[in-house]
Design a protein around this motif. Structure first.
Motif, PDB file in Angstrom:
ATOM      1  N   LYS A   1       0.834  -1.210   0.000  1.00 38.68           N
ATOM      2  CA  LYS A   1       0.000   0.000   0.000  1.00 38.68           C
ATOM      3  C   LYS A   1       0.874   1.267   0.000  1.00 38.68           C
ATOM      4  CE  LYS A   1      -3.850   2.004   2.532  1.00 38.68           C
ATOM      5  NZ  LYS A   1      -3.926   2.433   3.921  1.00 38.68           N
ATOM      6  N   ARG A   2       1.899   1.264   0.827  1.00 44.96           N
ATOM      7  CA  ARG A   2       2.788   2.417   0.905  1.00 44.96           C
ATOM      8  C   ARG A   2       3.631   2.562  -0.367  1.00 44.96           C
ATOM      9  NH1 ARG A   2       2.670   7.102   3.579  1.00 44.96           N
ATOM     10  NH2 ARG A   2       1.128   5.849   4.652  1.00 44.96           N
ATOM     11  N   TYR A   3       3.942   1.431  -0.988  1.00 34.76           N
ATOM     12  CA  TYR A   3       4.669   1.480  -2.269  1.00 34.76           C
ATOM     13  C   TYR A   3       3.778   2.080  -3.361  1.00 34.76           C
ATOM     14  CZ  TYR A   3       7.432   0.089  -6.305  1.00 34.76           C
ATOM     15  OH  TYR A   3       8.150   0.103  -7.471  1.00 34.76           O
ATOM     16  N   GLN A   4       2.505   1.710  -3.379  1.00 33.61           N
ATOM     17  CA  GLN A   4       1.572   2.307  -4.356  1.00 33.61           C
ATOM     18  C   GLN A   4       1.461   3.822  -4.133  1.00 33.61           C
ATOM     19  OE1 GLN A   4       0.539   0.637  -6.997  1.00 33.61           O
ATOM     20  NE2 GLN A   4       1.547  -1.159  -6.127  1.00 33.61           N
ATOM     21  N   HIS A   5       1.411   4.233  -2.861  1.00 28.07           N
ATOM     22  CA  HIS A   5       1.417   5.670  -2.530  1.00 28.07           C
ATOM     23  C   HIS A   5       2.680   6.327  -3.091  1.00 28.07           C
ATOM     24  CE1 HIS A   5       1.700   9.362  -0.105  1.00 28.07           C
ATOM     25  NE2 HIS A   5       2.819   8.915   0.420  1.00 28.07           N
ATOM     26  N   THR A   6       3.806   5.671  -2.919  1.00 25.75           N
ATOM     27  CA  THR A   6       5.086   6.207  -3.412  1.00 25.75           C
ATOM     28  C   THR A   6       5.056   6.403  -4.932  1.00 25.75           C
ATOM     29  OG1 THR A   6       6.324   5.284  -1.565  1.00 25.75           O
ATOM     30  CG2 THR A   6       7.554   5.650  -3.616  1.00 25.75           C
TER      31      THR A   6
ATOM     32  N   GLY B   1      -3.885   8.429  -4.937  1.00 24.64           N
ATOM     33  CA  GLY B   1      -4.423   7.504  -3.939  1.00 24.64           C
ATOM     34  C   GLY B   1      -5.013   8.182  -2.708  1.00 24.64           C
ATOM     35  N   ARG B   2      -4.792   9.473  -2.541  1.00 25.15           N
ATOM     36  CA  ARG B   2      -5.335  10.201  -1.365  1.00 25.15           C
ATOM     37  C   ARG B   2      -6.832  10.429  -1.544  1.00 25.15           C
ATOM     38  NH1 ARG B   2      -1.381   9.908   2.572  1.00 25.15           N
ATOM     39  NH2 ARG B   2       0.378  11.298   2.202  1.00 25.15           N
ATOM     40  N   THR B   3      -7.589  10.255  -0.459  1.00 20.14           N
ATOM     41  CA  THR B   3      -9.054  10.347  -0.569  1.00 20.14           C
ATOM     42  C   THR B   3      -9.697  11.250   0.488  1.00 20.14           C
ATOM     43  OG1 THR B   3      -9.237   8.392   0.830  1.00 20.14           O
ATOM     44  CG2 THR B   3      -9.306   8.023  -1.539  1.00 20.14           C
TER      45      THR B   3
ATOM     46  N   PHE C   1      12.018   8.219  -2.629  1.00 18.01           N
ATOM     47  CA  PHE C   1      12.607   7.914  -1.321  1.00 18.01           C
ATOM     48  C   PHE C   1      11.922   8.606  -0.135  1.00 18.01           C
ATOM     49  CE2 PHE C   1      16.321   6.731  -4.014  1.00 18.01           C
ATOM     50  CZ  PHE C   1      16.564   5.460  -3.487  1.00 18.01           C
ATOM     51  N   HIS C   2      10.875   9.421  -0.376  1.00 17.51           N
ATOM     52  CA  HIS C   2      10.403  10.289   0.719  1.00 17.51           C
ATOM     53  C   HIS C   2       9.922   9.515   1.947  1.00 17.51           C
ATOM     54  CE1 HIS C   2       6.251   9.579  -0.581  1.00 17.51           C
ATOM     55  NE2 HIS C   2       5.855  10.181   0.521  1.00 17.51           N
ATOM     56  N   ASP C   3       9.293   8.352   1.752  1.00 18.24           N
ATOM     57  CA  ASP C   3       8.781   7.574   2.898  1.00 18.24           C
ATOM     58  C   ASP C   3       9.658   6.352   3.204  1.00 18.24           C
ATOM     59  OD1 ASP C   3       6.643   9.106   3.823  1.00 18.24           O
ATOM     60  OD2 ASP C   3       5.179   8.157   2.499  1.00 18.24           O
ATOM     61  N   TYR C   4      10.906   6.401   2.805  1.00 20.17           N
ATOM     62  CA  TYR C   4      11.836   5.275   2.978  1.00 20.17           C
ATOM     63  C   TYR C   4      11.820   4.709   4.399  1.00 20.17           C
ATOM     64  CZ  TYR C   4      16.361   2.768   2.905  1.00 20.17           C
ATOM     65  OH  TYR C   4      17.350   1.829   2.989  1.00 20.17           O
TER      66      TYR C   4
ATOM     67  N   ALA D   1       2.959  17.047  -3.702  1.00 17.90           N
ATOM     68  CA  ALA D   1       2.739  15.743  -4.351  1.00 17.90           C
ATOM     69  C   ALA D   1       2.316  14.687  -3.324  1.00 17.90           C
ATOM     70  CB  ALA D   1       4.006  15.291  -5.081  1.00 17.90           C
ATOM     71  N   ASP D   2       2.944  14.711  -2.149  1.00 14.98           N
ATOM     72  CA  ASP D   2       2.597  13.779  -1.070  1.00 14.98           C
ATOM     73  C   ASP D   2       1.145  13.985  -0.636  1.00 14.98           C
ATOM     74  OD1 ASP D   2       3.081  11.832   0.925  1.00 14.98           O
ATOM     75  OD2 ASP D   2       3.779  13.334   2.360  1.00 14.98           O
ATOM     76  N   TYR D   3       0.705  15.230  -0.667  1.00 13.78           N
ATOM     77  CA  TYR D   3      -0.641  15.573  -0.199  1.00 13.78           C
ATOM     78  C   TYR D   3      -1.731  15.203  -1.210  1.00 13.78           C
ATOM     79  CZ  TYR D   3      -3.925  18.307   2.655  1.00 13.78           C
ATOM     80  OH  TYR D   3      -4.963  18.700   3.470  1.00 13.78           O
TER      81      TYR D   3
HETATM   82 FE    FE Z   1       4.143  10.032   1.809  1.00 14.88          FE
END
Ligand code: FE
Ligand code: DGI
Ligand code: FE
Ligand code: FE
Length: 187
Positions: free
Chosen positions: A17-22, A132-134, A49-52, A126-128
């Motif tokens: 899930k976190r990889y899909q977010h990345t 995938g953000r809902t 790499f932001h959520d590494y 971009a992170d925001y």
């Molecule tokens: Fe993030």
């Protein structure tokens, strides 16, 4: 570093899930970098790499913050903040990424900071808004990001501060510094 190599390094650190977010942050960051004239390659790598460090043990992140001279006040605030500075450190040490602009965009992607660079802003937004953000308000943030990057940032940080305050949570000072700086310069 090649996109495929960076992605394979990060994939091993994250849940699916976190990889899909990345991947969503990567696509969005490249789009915003093109649109606003940031370095596309740096945006791509910072996003990948932001959520590494997102799933590193809390004790490890604590130790890194204490030992590497990061702001020790971080330790009094929400542990959600810690993966950003810990990530900047670990990406340099473990993935060998040495570009300071990229490492700073990773370091400040959660808290924000005063005087954010264009690359910091691209990654924060971009992170925001990645696909995938809902959460409520994400459509408005996406609309603003197509019009004015600073307006999108103000919207995002204002919502984040309000969200934390409504949950009776402390707000880390750099987040207020980011908010004040943007309001004073851009509205
Ligand atoms: Fe993030
Ligand atoms: O790692 P992500 O979930 O992709 O996103 P992130 O790194 O931006 O983490 C954001 C979370 O951190 C968000 O749910 C709010 C929380 N948080 C806790 N304290 C603070 C904070 N965010 C900011 N900006 N400032 C805080 O003081
Ligand atoms: Fe994060
Ligand atoms: Fe964020």
């Amino acid at each position: 570093m090649e996109q495929s190599k960076a992605l394979s390094i990060v994939k091993a650190q994250l849940t699916d899930k976190r990889y899909q977010h990345t991947l969503g942050v990567m696509e969005t960051a490249i789009h915003l970098a093109k649109k606003y004239g940031a370095d596309e390659k740096k945006a791509e790598l910072a996003a990948i790499f932001h959520d590494y460090a997102k799933f590193r043990p809390v004790e490890e992140m604590k130790r890194i913050i204490a030992e590497q001279g990061y702001d020790e006040r971080l330790l009094q605030y929400n542990p959600e903040l810690w993966h950003a500075p810990a990530g900047a450190y670990l990406v340099e040490k473990e993935a060998g990424l040495l570009d300071q602009e990229i490492l700073d965009a990773i370091r400040y992607h959660t808290s924000g900071r005063e005087s954010m660079t264009l690359l910091d802003k691209v990654i924060y937004v971009a992170d925001y808004i990645e696909p995938g953000r809902t959460f409520k308000g994400v459509e408005e943030a996406r609309k603003l990001a197509e019009i004015d990057l600073n307006e999108a940032l103000i919207y995002a940080v204002r919502n984040t501060i309000a969200f934390l305050m409504n949950k009776n949570q402390a707000v880390y000072p750099d987040t207020f510094a980011m908010y004040n700086d943007l309001i004073l310069r851009h509205s």
